[in-house]
Write a protein that holds these residues in place. Structure first.
Motif, PDB file in Angstrom:
ATOM      1  N   ILE A 180       0.499 -24.704 -20.800  1.00  0.00           N
ATOM      2  CA  ILE A 180       1.270 -24.936 -19.750  1.00  0.00           C
ATOM      3  C   ILE A 180       0.601 -25.625 -18.483  1.00  0.00           C
ATOM      4  O   ILE A 180      -0.554 -25.310 -18.303  1.00  0.00           O
ATOM      5  N   PRO A 181       1.297 -26.458 -17.644  1.00  0.00           N
ATOM      6  CA  PRO A 181       0.798 -26.943 -16.561  1.00  0.00           C
ATOM      7  C   PRO A 181       0.139 -25.893 -15.529  1.00  0.00           C
ATOM      8  O   PRO A 181       1.011 -25.103 -15.286  1.00  0.00           O
ATOM      9  N   ILE A 182      -0.788 -26.200 -14.470  1.00  0.00           N
ATOM     10  CA  ILE A 182      -1.112 -25.190 -13.618  1.00  0.00           C
ATOM     11  C   ILE A 182      -1.758 -25.862 -12.397  1.00  0.00           C
ATOM     12  O   ILE A 182      -2.443 -27.166 -12.511  1.00  0.00           O
ATOM     13  N   GLN A 183      -1.227 -25.647 -11.437  1.00  0.00           N
ATOM     14  CA  GLN A 183      -1.635 -26.186 -10.050  1.00  0.00           C
ATOM     15  C   GLN A 183      -2.597 -25.280  -9.308  1.00  0.00           C
ATOM     16  O   GLN A 183      -2.342 -24.255  -9.425  1.00  0.00           O
ATOM     17  N   ILE A 184      -3.681 -25.607  -8.780  1.00  0.00           N
ATOM     18  CA  ILE A 184      -4.421 -25.048  -7.859  1.00  0.00           C
ATOM     19  C   ILE A 184      -4.528 -25.205  -6.582  1.00  0.00           C
ATOM     20  O   ILE A 184      -4.755 -26.254  -6.218  1.00  0.00           O
ATOM     21  N   ILE A 185      -3.954 -24.399  -5.949  1.00  0.00           N
ATOM     22  CA  ILE A 185      -3.793 -24.500  -4.330  1.00  0.00           C
ATOM     23  C   ILE A 185      -5.121 -24.227  -3.699  1.00  0.00           C
ATOM     24  O   ILE A 185      -5.394 -22.767  -3.625  1.00  0.00           O
ATOM     25  N   ASP A 186      -5.538 -24.944  -2.890  1.00  0.00           N
ATOM     26  CA  ASP A 186      -6.944 -24.558  -1.860  1.00  0.00           C
ATOM     27  C   ASP A 186      -6.549 -24.034  -0.705  1.00  0.00           C
ATOM     28  O   ASP A 186      -5.730 -24.866   0.456  1.00  0.00           O
ATOM     29  N   LEU A 187      -6.611 -22.856  -0.669  1.00  0.00           N
ATOM     30  CA  LEU A 187      -6.223 -22.119   0.707  1.00  0.00           C
ATOM     31  C   LEU A 187      -7.448 -21.219   1.037  1.00  0.00           C
ATOM     32  O   LEU A 187      -7.495 -20.290   1.778  1.00  0.00           O
ATOM     33  N   SER A 188      -8.710 -21.985   0.714  1.00  0.00           N
ATOM     34  CA  SER A 188      -9.817 -21.300   0.959  1.00  0.00           C
ATOM     35  C   SER A 188     -10.128 -21.127   2.542  1.00  0.00           C
ATOM     36  O   SER A 188     -10.955 -19.950   2.808  1.00  0.00           O
ATOM     37  N   SER A 189      -9.618 -21.892   3.297  1.00  0.00           N
ATOM     38  CA  SER A 189     -10.066 -21.420   4.808  1.00  0.00           C
ATOM     39  C   SER A 189      -9.291 -20.119   5.226  1.00  0.00           C
ATOM     40  O   SER A 189      -9.510 -19.831   6.377  1.00  0.00           O
ATOM     41  N   LEU A 190      -8.595 -19.502   4.335  1.00  0.00           N
ATOM     42  CA  LEU A 190      -7.863 -18.259   4.759  1.00  0.00           C
ATOM     43  C   LEU A 190      -9.032 -17.241   4.965  1.00  0.00           C
ATOM     44  O   LEU A 190      -8.642 -16.103   5.826  1.00  0.00           O
ATOM     45  N   LYS A 191     -10.208 -17.482   4.231  1.00  0.00           N
ATOM     46  CA  LYS A 191     -11.170 -16.353   4.441  1.00  0.00           C
ATOM     47  C   LYS A 191     -11.548 -16.325   5.694  1.00  0.00           C
ATOM     48  O   LYS A 191     -12.203 -15.313   6.299  1.00  0.00           O
ATOM     49  N   GLU A 192     -11.525 -17.372   6.703  1.00  0.00           N
ATOM     50  CA  GLU A 192     -11.967 -17.305   8.243  1.00  0.00           C
ATOM     51  C   GLU A 192     -11.085 -16.290   8.871  1.00  0.00           C
ATOM     52  O   GLU A 192     -11.585 -15.396   9.741  1.00  0.00           O
ATOM     53  N   ILE A 193      -9.686 -16.031   8.575  1.00  0.00           N
ATOM     54  CA  ILE A 193      -8.944 -15.093   9.325  1.00  0.00           C
ATOM     55  C   ILE A 193      -9.031 -13.635   8.501  1.00  0.00           C
ATOM     56  O   ILE A 193      -8.838 -12.801   9.152  1.00  0.00           O
ATOM     57  N   PHE A 194      -9.549 -13.458   7.405  1.00  0.00           N
ATOM     58  CA  PHE A 194      -9.865 -12.319   6.803  1.00  0.00           C
ATOM     59  C   PHE A 194     -11.226 -11.595   6.634  1.00  0.00           C
ATOM     60  O   PHE A 194     -11.505 -10.824   6.336  1.00  0.00           O
TER      61      PHE A 194
END
Ligand SMILES: [Zn+2]
Length: 221
Positions: A58-72
């Motif tokens: 199946i196709p897969i999309q990888i979404i980069d939300l890595s900057s979220l770590k700044e708020i966590f």
């Protein structure tokens, strides 16, 4: 059911969502996978989500939300290396509103590929710890998503009432390659065998009476 109905499955690299993707394909859905880099320490999750998608074709999309770590930072040891994994190490690690963030992106993605069905792999014990894995939350979110897209989008977690051991039993029948899934909160070469997530994984295989293909650093529970 229309045999070619598209659905989006949120893949975490773990056994529950892998089983869900296999189940969805077995049900006849045209499955698209979606996974997230949210700055998590166990980045291996992403590689394992990709492996599952490849295995299932199946196709897969990888979404980069890595900057979220700044708020966590300072909030959860799942993204903050400076936070001790203990004593929280023995507890589920809660990333605030994580599932809701993922579902928002999943709604946008589903809409962009003309899909109106989103499946994610919450299982029974998740509701206890993660408010945004509870049915009342995701059904409420579904209403919001419908209003926000003018579609009859469906958000569902078919395993939300099922214990992890039953998911493993189902997945075994469906041929899920559990050795390609990742549960550990750490990012070591093998599963640590001691964190909450590893222990849940081990116990699920034991309860299911199914041979656990996972290599653990520590066998003690
Ligand atoms: Zn672990």
């Amino acid at each position: 059911m229309n045999l070619k109905e598209k659905c989006v499955v949120v893949l975490s690299g773990g056994p529950d969502s892998a089983t869900l993707a296999y189940w969805a394909k077995d049900q006849g859905y045209d499955v698209s996978g979606l996974t997230f880099n949210y700055g998590q320490i166990p980045m291996k999750e992403i590689e394992h989500a990709k492996k599952i998608a490849t295995e299932l074709d199946i196709p897969i999309q990888i979404i980069d939300l890595s900057s979220l770590k700044e708020i966590f930072k300072g909030v959860t040891s799942l993204v903050d290396e400076n936070m001790q994994m203990t004593p929280a190490f023995s507890q589920p690690i809660i990333v605030p509103f994580r599932n809701a963030i993922f579902l928002s992106v999943a709604v946008a993605y589903a809409n962009s590929i003309n899909s109106t069905r989103i499946l994610y792999g919450a299982q029974r014990s998740d509701a206890q710890f993660y408010p945004d894995c509870r049915k009342e939350f995701y059904k409420s979110f579904e209403k919001t998503a419908r209003l926000g897209t003018d579609t009859q989008i469906i958000i569902d977690a078919p395993f939300s009432d099922i214990p992890k051991s039953e998911i493993i039993k189902l997945g075994t029948k469906l041929g899920v390659p559990y050795s390609l899934t990742w549960s550990c909160y750490l990012n070591k070469e093998t599963h640590c065998g001691q964190c909450e997530s590893c222990r849940n994984r081990k116990n699920a295989f034991i309860e299911a009476g199914i041979n656990d293909p996972t290599k653990y650093l520590s066998q003690s529970t």
